[in-house]
Design a protein around this motif. Sequence first.
Motif, PDB file in Angstrom:
ATOM      1  N   SER A   1      35.457  39.860  39.287  1.00 55.70           N
ATOM      2  CA  SER A   1      35.192  41.007  38.411  1.00 55.70           C
ATOM      3  C   SER A   1      36.082  42.192  38.748  1.00 55.70           C
ATOM      4  O   SER A   1      36.519  42.920  37.855  1.00 55.70           O
TER       5      SER A   1
ATOM      6  N   ASP B   1      33.119  39.631  29.792  1.00 54.83           N
ATOM      7  CA  ASP B   1      33.621  39.768  31.155  1.00 54.83           C
ATOM      8  C   ASP B   1      33.307  38.477  31.917  1.00 54.83           C
ATOM      9  O   ASP B   1      32.730  37.539  31.342  1.00 54.83           O
TER      10      ASP B   1
ATOM     11  N   CYS C   1      27.852  42.407  39.216  1.00 52.58           N
ATOM     12  CA  CYS C   1      28.593  41.170  38.960  1.00 52.58           C
ATOM     13  C   CYS C   1      28.133  40.060  39.904  1.00 52.58           C
ATOM     14  O   CYS C   1      27.508  40.305  40.930  1.00 52.58           O
TER      15      CYS C   1
END
Length: 129
Positions: free
Chosen positions: A20, A118, A14
């Motif tokens: 995250s 995401d 990430c």
Amino acid sequence: MFNISHVHHVAIICSDYLVSKRFYSEILGFRILKETYREERQSYKLDLAINDQQQIELFSFPSPPVRPSRPEAQGLRHLAFAVENLEDCIKHLNQQGVITEDIRLDELTGKRFTFFADPDDLPLELYEL
């Protein structure tokens, strides 16, 4: 010949560890198994349980290169999660500010699914059982 029993984990790198970590643990509800900071690598590793068999390993590294995912870049296309009730999951994600695509129908299986992303724009799918 060797026998693979199941997927053990998927590793994700990430860009913003705290964002995250919150997304995968609080919004998606994956249980934190272990959090490790590796000083020599300036890197976090967060082990998250999807269920009793599968896990996500969430990594942070200083300045990781961006990996294209759209339009349909070569390589891993998306990560799909099986769910019992698609509408309930979509409602939960939307309440958390996560945008979901319209529900689609898998023409081969007749199952319904949707996509969302995401915090790093990794395509994720909810696939209704």
